[in-house]
Design a protein around this motif. Structure first.
Motif, PDB file in Angstrom:
ATOM      1  N   PRO A 161       7.878 -15.887   2.153  1.00  0.00           N
ATOM      2  CA  PRO A 161       9.097 -15.083   2.251  1.00  0.00           C
ATOM      3  C   PRO A 161       8.860 -13.645   1.807  1.00  0.00           C
ATOM      4  CG  PRO A 161       9.226 -16.597   0.390  1.00  0.00           C
ATOM      5  CD  PRO A 161       7.997 -16.966   1.146  1.00  0.00           C
ATOM      6  N   MET A 162       9.633 -12.732   2.389  1.00  0.00           N
ATOM      7  CA  MET A 162       9.522 -11.323   2.052  1.00  0.00           C
ATOM      8  C   MET A 162       9.964 -11.095   0.611  1.00  0.00           C
ATOM      9  SD  MET A 162       8.878  -8.190   3.178  1.00  0.00           S
ATOM     10  CE  MET A 162       9.053  -8.184   4.967  1.00  0.00           C
ATOM     11  N   GLU A 163       9.181 -10.321  -0.100  1.00  0.00           N
ATOM     12  CA  GLU A 163       9.523  -9.964  -1.473  1.00  0.00           C
ATOM     13  C   GLU A 163       9.554  -8.451  -1.596  1.00  0.00           C
ATOM     14  OE1 GLU A 163       6.894 -11.789  -4.243  1.00  0.00           O
ATOM     15  OE2 GLU A 163       7.540 -13.842  -3.790  1.00  0.00           O
ATOM     16  N   TYR A 164      10.455  -7.952  -2.430  1.00  0.00           N
ATOM     17  CA  TYR A 164      10.586  -6.512  -2.636  1.00  0.00           C
ATOM     18  C   TYR A 164      10.233  -6.170  -4.080  1.00  0.00           C
ATOM     19  CZ  TYR A 164      13.221  -7.094   1.664  1.00  0.00           C
ATOM     20  OH  TYR A 164      13.596  -7.421   2.938  1.00  0.00           O
ATOM     21  N   PRO A 165       9.557  -5.050  -4.310  1.00  0.00           N
ATOM     22  CA  PRO A 165       9.089  -4.111  -3.290  1.00  0.00           C
ATOM     23  C   PRO A 165       7.920  -4.676  -2.500  1.00  0.00           C
ATOM     24  CG  PRO A 165       8.293  -3.455  -5.444  1.00  0.00           C
ATOM     25  CD  PRO A 165       9.215  -4.607  -5.680  1.00  0.00           C
ATOM     26  N   ALA A 166       7.844  -4.299  -1.223  1.00  0.00           N
ATOM     27  CA  ALA A 166       6.777  -4.768  -0.339  1.00  0.00           C
ATOM     28  C   ALA A 166       5.717  -3.685  -0.223  1.00  0.00           C
ATOM     29  CB  ALA A 166       7.351  -5.095   1.041  1.00  0.00           C
ATOM     30  N   ASN A 167       4.457  -4.096  -0.126  1.00  0.00           N
ATOM     31  CA  ASN A 167       3.417  -3.082   0.075  1.00  0.00           C
ATOM     32  C   ASN A 167       3.431  -2.630   1.536  1.00  0.00           C
ATOM     33  OD1 ASN A 167       1.986  -5.011   1.598  1.00  0.00           O
ATOM     34  ND2 ASN A 167       0.748  -5.630  -0.147  1.00  0.00           N
ATOM     35  N   ARG A 168       2.643  -1.614   1.822  1.00  0.00           N
ATOM     36  CA  ARG A 168       2.702  -1.014   3.152  1.00  0.00           C
ATOM     37  C   ARG A 168       2.274  -1.985   4.249  1.00  0.00           C
ATOM     38  NH1 ARG A 168      -0.583   4.136   5.606  1.00  0.00           N
ATOM     39  NH2 ARG A 168       0.911   4.654   7.275  1.00  0.00           N
ATOM     40  N   ALA A 169       1.263  -2.811   3.973  1.00  0.00           N
ATOM     41  CA  ALA A 169       0.809  -3.775   4.973  1.00  0.00           C
ATOM     42  C   ALA A 169       1.932  -4.729   5.366  1.00  0.00           C
ATOM     43  CB  ALA A 169      -0.393  -4.558   4.438  1.00  0.00           C
ATOM     44  N   LEU A 170       2.707  -5.164   4.381  1.00  0.00           N
ATOM     45  CA  LEU A 170       3.814  -6.074   4.671  1.00  0.00           C
ATOM     46  C   LEU A 170       4.937  -5.349   5.405  1.00  0.00           C
ATOM     47  CD1 LEU A 170       4.374  -9.048   4.149  1.00  0.00           C
ATOM     48  CD2 LEU A 170       5.561  -8.419   2.041  1.00  0.00           C
ATOM     49  N   ARG A 171       5.192  -4.105   5.021  1.00  0.00           N
ATOM     50  CA  ARG A 171       6.218  -3.326   5.716  1.00  0.00           C
ATOM     51  C   ARG A 171       5.853  -3.145   7.191  1.00  0.00           C
ATOM     52  NH1 ARG A 171       6.141   0.479   1.144  1.00  0.00           N
ATOM     53  NH2 ARG A 171       5.166   1.993   2.543  1.00  0.00           N
ATOM     54  N   LEU A 172       4.589  -2.835   7.460  1.00  0.00           N
ATOM     55  CA  LEU A 172       4.174  -2.621   8.843  1.00  0.00           C
ATOM     56  C   LEU A 172       4.273  -3.902   9.661  1.00  0.00           C
ATOM     57  CD1 LEU A 172       1.092  -0.271   8.313  1.00  0.00           C
ATOM     58  CD2 LEU A 172       3.300   0.328   9.304  1.00  0.00           C
ATOM     59  N   GLN A 173       3.994  -5.050   9.046  1.00  0.00           N
ATOM     60  CA  GLN A 173       4.186  -6.329   9.747  1.00  0.00           C
ATOM     61  C   GLN A 173       5.637  -6.502  10.158  1.00  0.00           C
ATOM     62  OE1 GLN A 173       2.443  -9.997   8.083  1.00  0.00           O
ATOM     63  NE2 GLN A 173       1.297  -8.668   6.693  1.00  0.00           N
ATOM     64  N   SER A 174       6.524  -6.210   9.234  1.00  0.00           N
ATOM     65  CA  SER A 174       7.947  -6.369   9.514  1.00  0.00           C
ATOM     66  C   SER A 174       8.409  -5.409  10.603  1.00  0.00           C
ATOM     67  CB  SER A 174       8.755  -6.151   8.227  1.00  0.00           C
ATOM     68  OG  SER A 174      10.143  -6.262   8.474  1.00  0.00           O
ATOM     69  N   LEU A 175       7.929  -4.179  10.553  1.00  0.00           N
ATOM     70  CA  LEU A 175       8.355  -3.175  11.521  1.00  0.00           C
ATOM     71  C   LEU A 175       7.815  -3.471  12.915  1.00  0.00           C
ATOM     72  CD1 LEU A 175       7.910   0.123   9.460  1.00  0.00           C
ATOM     73  CD2 LEU A 175      10.018  -1.150   9.876  1.00  0.00           C
ATOM     74  N   THR A 176       6.590  -3.981  13.009  1.00  0.00           N
ATOM     75  CA  THR A 176       5.986  -4.178  14.324  1.00  0.00           C
ATOM     76  C   THR A 176       6.687  -5.276  15.114  1.00  0.00           C
ATOM     77  OG1 THR A 176       3.841  -4.262  15.457  1.00  0.00           O
ATOM     78  CG2 THR A 176       4.226  -5.914  13.763  1.00  0.00           C
ATOM     79  N   ARG A 177       7.359  -6.200  14.441  1.00  0.00           N
ATOM     80  CA  ARG A 177       8.119  -7.225  15.172  1.00  0.00           C
ATOM     81  C   ARG A 177       9.621  -7.013  15.027  1.00  0.00           C
ATOM     82  NH1 ARG A 177       7.056 -13.050  13.185  1.00  0.00           N
ATOM     83  NH2 ARG A 177       9.065 -13.459  12.266  1.00  0.00           N
ATOM     84  N   GLY A 178      10.001  -5.862  14.497  1.00  0.00           N
ATOM     85  CA  GLY A 178      11.415  -5.537  14.365  1.00  0.00           C
ATOM     86  C   GLY A 178      12.036  -5.142  15.701  1.00  0.00           C
ATOM     87  N   ASP A 179      13.345  -5.073  15.731  1.00  0.00           N
ATOM     88  CA  ASP A 179      14.071  -4.748  16.951  1.00  0.00           C
ATOM     89  C   ASP A 179      13.856  -3.286  17.327  1.00  0.00           C
ATOM     90  OD1 ASP A 179      16.276  -5.472  18.953  1.00  0.00           O
ATOM     91  OD2 ASP A 179      17.085  -3.679  17.995  1.00  0.00           O
ATOM     92  N   GLU A 180      13.497  -3.048  18.581  1.00  0.00           N
ATOM     93  CA  GLU A 180      13.217  -1.687  19.034  1.00  0.00           C
ATOM     94  C   GLU A 180      14.437  -0.781  18.882  1.00  0.00           C
ATOM     95  OE1 GLU A 180      12.473   0.462  23.287  1.00  0.00           O
ATOM     96  OE2 GLU A 180      11.124  -1.185  22.806  1.00  0.00           O
ATOM     97  N   GLY A 181      15.604  -1.285  19.226  1.00  0.00           N
ATOM     98  CA  GLY A 181      16.816  -0.470  19.133  1.00  0.00           C
ATOM     99  C   GLY A 181      17.139  -0.085  17.701  1.00  0.00           C
ATOM    100  N   PHE A 182      16.983  -1.026  16.783  1.00  0.00           N
ATOM    101  CA  PHE A 182      17.256  -0.738  15.373  1.00  0.00           C
ATOM    102  C   PHE A 182      16.286   0.310  14.849  1.00  0.00           C
ATOM    103  CE2 PHE A 182      16.437  -1.454  10.863  1.00  0.00           C
ATOM    104  CZ  PHE A 182      17.719  -1.422  10.338  1.00  0.00           C
ATOM    105  N   LEU A 183      15.000   0.142  15.147  1.00  0.00           N
ATOM    106  CA  LEU A 183      14.003   1.095  14.668  1.00  0.00           C
ATOM    107  C   LEU A 183      14.192   2.460  15.316  1.00  0.00           C
ATOM    108  CD1 LEU A 183      10.742  -1.032  14.483  1.00  0.00           C
ATOM    109  CD2 LEU A 183      12.303  -0.418  12.651  1.00  0.00           C
ATOM    110  N   LEU A 184      14.596   2.481  16.574  1.00  0.00           N
ATOM    111  CA  LEU A 184      14.886   3.752  17.232  1.00  0.00           C
ATOM    112  C   LEU A 184      16.022   4.477  16.513  1.00  0.00           C
ATOM    113  CD1 LEU A 184      14.637   5.761  19.593  1.00  0.00           C
ATOM    114  CD2 LEU A 184      16.186   4.281  20.895  1.00  0.00           C
TER     115      LEU A 184
END
Length: 366
Positions: free
Chosen positions: A182-205
């Motif tokens: 499970p995701m834990e905060y604070p997250a390191n950059r590697a974990l953040r990038l994992q989350s962002l790469t499969r995140g919703d395109e519209g939300f990230l836009l």
């Protein structure tokens, strides 16, 4: 709370049949094949693979067909299927520096070493409907050579030679896997990038756009945007070395951001990074902007209170499958919940208005 729906099995079966009928459409029109979806709706296929976290164009095409073109539903289908697959090992990190580029551009240097490769892009097209496509006319052949593997120096490497951009130290540490823990905060950059790469395109836009408009003080240059194929290698214990097991298409974006310095860092450029399955450049650019906005603390910057700087807010709401599930569950039966709310409102009204027992006409509907 949820309550079971009695006697609804037949209605649900009929709904499934109706869905299949609407999915097929007019039977006099030729049925859409998976190869047509894969080859002619490739950007939709790439988005489904990226946000579904499964690189398989054929399965993504099947999911799009099954979902009637609803990409989020297709992503849901791919995610669900992915959970049934055994994990037999891990690939080595892909070397994007050796990418066979179909498209490679830089907004920072006109004469970029290795050249600018426009590739297949909407950037220079007129946003006018092309009625020739409705006539199924012949497609003109591109007068370009196919992509070739080889050394194509990174733009940021030239800035890094003079110490003008923040260096990114390499690490051999195994990054955490957000699909296993499970995701834990604070997250390191590697974990953040994992989350962002499969995140919703519209939300990230939307998040990326907000940083450009002042909610995060983040208006970068695209140092480099690459789209192409990279080999995937895997170490085979029995062999004692790595072998190539296939190729995947990826989009990589590295942004260059101005940085006036802090107590711990000198004035220099800083980076944002995005790497996504397929040709998904809008997503990769958005990811790079949001990545940079989330790095405010490690760079010693002030938190402006912008949404894109709030790690927990961004990462907790970026996933469209979680968002869809939570949003759409409210259309399921909540009869008991609503009745309790209804009784509470009646009680409060009676206390405030001195109601002597007159009940609204809604009682008849119960």
């Amino acid at each position: 709370m949820y309550v079971s729906v009695k006697g609804g099995e037949r209605a649900i079966e009929n709904a499934h049949d109706w869905l299949a009928q609407d999915r097929r459409g007019d039977p006099d029109v030729a049925e859409l094949g998976l190869d047509q979806i894969r080859e002619q709706l490739s950007l939709a296929v790439h988005r489904v693979m990226a946000e579904g976290s499964l690189y398989d164009p054929d399965l993504a095409a099947l999911a799009i067909k099954q979902a009637r073109g609803d990409l989020i539903e297709a992503i849901f289908l791919i995610r669900a299927y992915r959970t049934t697959l055994p994990r037999i090992g891990h690939s080595l990190p892909v070397e994007t520096g050796a990418m066979a580029c179909d498209r490679r551009i830089s907004a920072t240097f006109k004469d970029a070493p290795g050249g600018q490769v426009l590739g297949p892009t909407f950037d220079y097209t007129h946003r006018l409907l092309d009625f020739k496509l409705a006539a199924d006319g012949p497609v003109p052949k591109a007068q370009t050579a196919p992509s070739q593997p080889g050394e194509m120096p990174r733009i940021t490497d030239f800035l890094n030679r003079d110490g003008l951009i923040q260096s990114e130290p390499r690490s051999d540490d195994t990054p955490p896997d957000m699909t296993r823990a499970p995701m834990e905060y604070p997250a390191n950059r590697a974990l953040r990038l994992q989350s962002l790469t499969r995140g919703d395109e519209g939300f990230l836009l939307g998040m990326a756009y907000s940083t450009q408009r002042g909610y995060g003080r983040n208006h970068p240059f695209v140092g480099e945007l690459r789209i192409g194929s990279v080999p995937v290698e895997m170490e085979i214990p029995e062999l004692g070395f790595a072998i190539e097991i296939g190729e995947i298409t990826v989009t990589e974006c590295e942004t260059v951001n101005q940085f006036t310095g802090s107590k711990s860092e000198p004035p220099q450029f800083t980076r944002g990074y995005g790497l996504v399955f397929g040709q998904t450049e809008r997503k990769a650019i958005s990811m790079a902007l949001v990545d940079r906005a989330l790095r405010w603390e490690e760079l010693g910057e002030d938190n402006l209170g912008a949404p894109a700087q709030d790690e927990e807010f961004v990462l907790s709401h970026a996933d469209n499958i979680q968002a869809t599930g939570f949003l759409e569950h409210i259309k399921l039966p909540h009869y008991v919940d609503f009745q309790s709310e209804l009784e509470l409102i009646r009680k409060l009204r009676a206390e405030v208005l001195g109601d002597t027992g007159t009940k609204p006409h809604m009682e008849a509907a119960e």
